[in-house]
Scaffold this motif. Structure first.
Motif, mmCIF file in Angstrom:
data_model
loop_
_atom_site.group_PDB
_atom_site.id
_atom_site.type_symbol
_atom_site.label_atom_id
_atom_site.label_comp_id
_atom_site.label_asym_id
_atom_site.label_seq_id
_atom_site.Cartn_x
_atom_site.Cartn_y
_atom_site.Cartn_z
ATOM 1 N N ASP A 71 -31.903 1.396 -27.983
ATOM 2 C CA ASP A 71 -31.041 1.175 -26.996
ATOM 3 C C ASP A 71 -31.660 0.124 -26.152
ATOM 4 O OD1 ASP A 71 -28.952 2.838 -27.882
ATOM 5 O OD2 ASP A 71 -30.423 4.482 -27.558
ATOM 6 N N SER A 72 -31.806 -1.265 -26.364
ATOM 7 C CA SER A 72 -32.711 -1.795 -25.722
ATOM 8 C C SER A 72 -31.923 -3.078 -24.670
ATOM 9 C CB SER A 72 -33.555 -2.775 -26.720
ATOM 10 O OG SER A 72 -32.938 -3.280 -27.584
ATOM 11 N N TYR A 73 -30.600 -2.746 -24.501
ATOM 12 C CA TYR A 73 -29.924 -3.521 -23.397
ATOM 13 C C TYR A 73 -30.646 -3.294 -22.089
ATOM 14 C CZ TYR A 73 -26.309 -4.531 -26.879
ATOM 15 O OH TYR A 73 -25.657 -5.098 -28.181
ATOM 16 N N LEU A 74 -30.315 -4.091 -21.079
ATOM 17 C CA LEU A 74 -31.154 -4.023 -19.888
ATOM 18 C C LEU A 74 -30.629 -2.548 -19.155
ATOM 19 C CD1 LEU A 74 -31.408 -7.576 -18.452
ATOM 20 C CD2 LEU A 74 -33.094 -6.307 -19.559
ATOM 21 N N GLY A 75 -29.358 -2.353 -19.116
ATOM 22 C CA GLY A 75 -28.703 -1.278 -18.591
ATOM 23 C C GLY A 75 -29.069 -0.039 -19.335
ATOM 24 N N ASP A 76 -28.954 0.076 -20.424
ATOM 25 C CA ASP A 76 -29.365 1.193 -21.198
ATOM 26 C C ASP A 76 -30.693 1.494 -21.025
ATOM 27 O OD1 ASP A 76 -26.757 1.573 -22.165
ATOM 28 O OD2 ASP A 76 -27.139 0.800 -24.256
ATOM 29 N N SER A 77 -31.698 0.393 -21.055
ATOM 30 C CA SER A 77 -33.225 0.668 -20.682
ATOM 31 C C SER A 77 -33.312 1.516 -19.668
ATOM 32 C CB SER A 77 -33.911 -0.309 -21.188
ATOM 33 O OG SER A 77 -35.534 -0.311 -21.085
ATOM 34 N N LEU A 78 -33.031 0.916 -18.522
ATOM 35 C CA LEU A 78 -33.125 1.492 -17.313
ATOM 36 C C LEU A 78 -32.540 2.812 -17.046
ATOM 37 C CD1 LEU A 78 -32.191 -1.444 -14.885
ATOM 38 C CD2 LEU A 78 -34.316 -0.566 -15.214
ATOM 39 N N MET A 79 -31.453 3.258 -17.593
ATOM 40 C CA MET A 79 -31.048 4.588 -17.406
ATOM 41 C C MET A 79 -31.818 5.515 -18.172
ATOM 42 S SD MET A 79 -26.964 4.083 -17.704
ATOM 43 C CE MET A 79 -26.673 3.271 -18.929
ATOM 44 N N ASP A 80 -32.152 4.995 -19.380
ATOM 45 C CA ASP A 80 -33.042 5.994 -20.208
ATOM 46 C C ASP A 80 -34.506 6.349 -19.595
ATOM 47 O OD1 ASP A 80 -30.685 6.053 -21.883
ATOM 48 O OD2 ASP A 80 -31.629 5.082 -23.512
ATOM 49 N N LEU A 81 -35.137 5.172 -19.152
ATOM 50 C CA LEU A 81 -36.475 5.177 -18.739
ATOM 51 C C LEU A 81 -36.864 5.588 -17.481
ATOM 52 C CD1 LEU A 81 -37.764 2.013 -21.071
ATOM 53 C CD2 LEU A 81 -37.648 4.483 -21.614
ATOM 54 N N SER A 82 -35.785 5.550 -16.665
ATOM 55 C CA SER A 82 -36.273 5.780 -15.319
ATOM 56 C C SER A 82 -36.648 7.057 -14.820
ATOM 57 C CB SER A 82 -34.871 5.382 -14.291
ATOM 58 O OG SER A 82 -34.753 4.208 -14.442
ATOM 59 N N GLU B 292 -38.906 -7.002 -27.065
ATOM 60 C CA GLU B 292 -39.301 -7.941 -26.113
ATOM 61 C C GLU B 292 -38.216 -8.437 -25.030
ATOM 62 O OE1 GLU B 292 -40.477 -11.438 -27.979
ATOM 63 O OE2 GLU B 292 -42.092 -10.581 -29.371
ATOM 64 N N ASN B 293 -36.881 -8.227 -25.286
ATOM 65 C CA ASN B 293 -35.905 -8.615 -24.490
ATOM 66 C C ASN B 293 -35.644 -7.832 -23.380
ATOM 67 O OD1 ASN B 293 -34.769 -6.658 -26.396
ATOM 68 N ND2 ASN B 293 -32.950 -6.854 -25.276
ATOM 69 N N VAL B 294 -36.477 -6.692 -23.138
ATOM 70 C CA VAL B 294 -36.495 -5.647 -22.085
ATOM 71 C C VAL B 294 -37.820 -5.635 -21.382
ATOM 72 C CG1 VAL B 294 -34.401 -4.702 -22.464
ATOM 73 C CG2 VAL B 294 -36.575 -3.479 -23.314
ATOM 74 N N ALA B 295 -38.731 -5.849 -22.217
ATOM 75 C CA ALA B 295 -40.221 -5.630 -21.835
ATOM 76 C C ALA B 295 -40.703 -6.345 -20.624
ATOM 77 C CB ALA B 295 -41.276 -6.091 -22.955
ATOM 78 N N ASN B 296 -40.034 -7.458 -20.139
ATOM 79 C CA ASN B 296 -40.524 -8.096 -19.064
ATOM 80 C C ASN B 296 -40.114 -7.379 -17.729
ATOM 81 O OD1 ASN B 296 -41.838 -10.382 -20.240
ATOM 82 N ND2 ASN B 296 -39.883 -11.486 -20.542
ATOM 83 N N ILE B 297 -39.032 -6.668 -17.725
ATOM 84 C CA ILE B 297 -38.624 -6.019 -16.630
ATOM 85 C C ILE B 297 -39.572 -4.983 -16.352
ATOM 86 C CG2 ILE B 297 -36.114 -6.713 -17.204
ATOM 87 C CD1 ILE B 297 -35.460 -3.673 -17.453
ATOM 88 N N TYR B 298 -40.522 -4.437 -16.909
ATOM 89 C CA TYR B 298 -41.255 -3.362 -16.726
ATOM 90 C C TYR B 298 -42.875 -3.827 -16.468
ATOM 91 C CZ TYR B 298 -37.484 -0.550 -18.179
ATOM 92 O OH TYR B 298 -36.246 -0.085 -18.715
ATOM 93 N N GLN B 299 -42.950 -5.127 -16.220
ATOM 94 C CA GLN B 299 -44.275 -5.610 -15.798
ATOM 95 C C GLN B 299 -44.535 -5.209 -14.404
ATOM 96 O OE1 GLN B 299 -46.116 -7.071 -18.266
ATOM 97 N NE2 GLN B 299 -44.668 -6.710 -19.771
#
Length: 359
Positions: A70-81, A97-104
């Motif tokens: 589940d690596s869409y930006l929204g799903d990733s934010l909900m799951d990992l927060s 890779e498509n979501v990795a940058n938002i967690y730098q």
């Protein structure tokens, strides 16, 4: 049989917005069961050497969190927060890779990996998003011998509030360190915005007071096509003097057209910023108006109220209690939502905040 109930029953005691009955009506029993059996047999085989734990304790200091499917930006934010509940531990993330940058430069994640073969060897525990073949098959064999916990396990319901699920499940894995009210007071998307991001945004020529409108969409079903009419009414009714348009590159043509119509009232920022920088722009706004998508979660992260538009998905599976927001829903077509209804909610926001869903 084999815990099939776990595919539709939350593992924790707290109640969250979830529409299990709607899911049952859409997906026949035999399809759900067949999928579960496939997942079950594969998982039990692949993780046979990985002890399944029920608690994350003080001995688990070096942790790998795997979120691959589940690596869409929204799903990733909900799951990992919910990682914020694990702050103080050394946690690496394996994602795409498509979501990795938002967690730098994240305050919790130590290293971000996008190649499973580059992982470290010294983990005490792995957190697996879900028991699905696509999530597990990318992991090296040595990782599959490390003790693990899972956030979703076999859970397989479409419409539910993923953010609250992740927080309550992580809290359960921590042996209920917090009560339900405490979790609801802190549960929000966790999105790092660096000093550099803030500096870049501060150098933009943004107005002092403005509404942000997110245009464009990654999905056709969520692409609202009447933003120009909404903006016409905002200015005609003097609801706001300034609007900043945000969104991805696929919205630049539409944004430029609208900006040219109101050159002194609209600032076009579509395609200029990273996701995290756009979140900082939204933070500076008084309100975000958007369709369901990644920027809705960015707005929840910075606690900017939202007027949101939904197609099919119930708004309560996206909105959160600590960010006063409201929503309009049309289960047939997002473009059936009336401009007048959107304007009414934006106008109400000018008076006071709200948290409700209007159908």
């Amino acid at each position: 049989m084999l815990g099939f109930y776990r595919t539709y029953t939350t593992p924790f005691k707290e109640k969250i917005p979830t529409f299990v009955e709607d899911f049952f009506r859409r997906i026949p029993l035999y399809k759900r069961f067949n999928k579960f059996i496939g997942h079950y047999l594969y998982t039990e085989t692949v993780l046979r050497n990985s002890p399944r734990l029920s608690v994350i304790n003080s001995q688990h200091k070096n942790i790998l969190w795997v979120q691959w499917v589940d690596s869409y930006l929204g799903d990733s934010l909900m799951d990992l927060s919910s990682r914020i509940l694990l702050k103080g531990k050394k946690i690496d993330l394996l994602t795409q890779e498509n979501v990795a940058n938002i967690y730098q430069n994240d305050e919790v994640f130590n290293k971000i990996f996008t190649n499973p073969n580059s992982l470290n060897f010294d983990y005490d525990l792995i957190i697996i998003g879900s028991y699905r073949q696509r999530e597990l098959k990318i992991l090296p064999k040595y990782i599959l011998t490390i003790p693990h916990v899972s956030i979703y396990g076999y859970y397989n319901v479409n419409d539910f509030n993923r953010l609250y699920f992740s927080f309550f499940r992580t809290n359960q894995l921590l042996d209920y360190r917090y009560n339900q009210q405490q979790i609801e007071e802190i549960a929000k998307p966790l999105l790092p915005i660096t000093k550099q991001d803030k500096t870049i945004v501060s150098n933009f020529d943004l107005p002092n007071n403005f509404i942000a409108i997110a245009i464009g969409a990654a999905s056709v079903d969520r692409n609202f096509s009447q933003w120009e009419a909404v903006i016409d009414e905002i200015f005609a009714q003097h609801i706001a003097n300034n609007i900043v348009l945000v969104g991805a590159k696929n919205a630049t043509i539409e944004a430029k057209k609208i900006q040219q119509k109101y050159p002194n009232k609209i600032t076009d920022m579509t395609g200029y910023c990273s996701f995290n920088q756009t979140a900082q722009i939204i933070k500076k706004s008084s309100l975000l108006v958007c369709a369901d998508g990644g920027l809705l979660h960015a707005s929840n992260a910075v606690k900017t109220p939202i007027v949101s538009l939904f197609y099919n998905i119930e708004p309560t599976v996206r909105l959160i209690k600590i960010n006063p927001s409201c929503a309009l829903l049309n289960k047939t077509n997002i473009n059936n939502i009336k401009v007048s209804d959107i304007i009414e909610l934006i106008g109400q926001h000018a008076i006071n905040g709200f948290y409700k869903s209007k159908h």
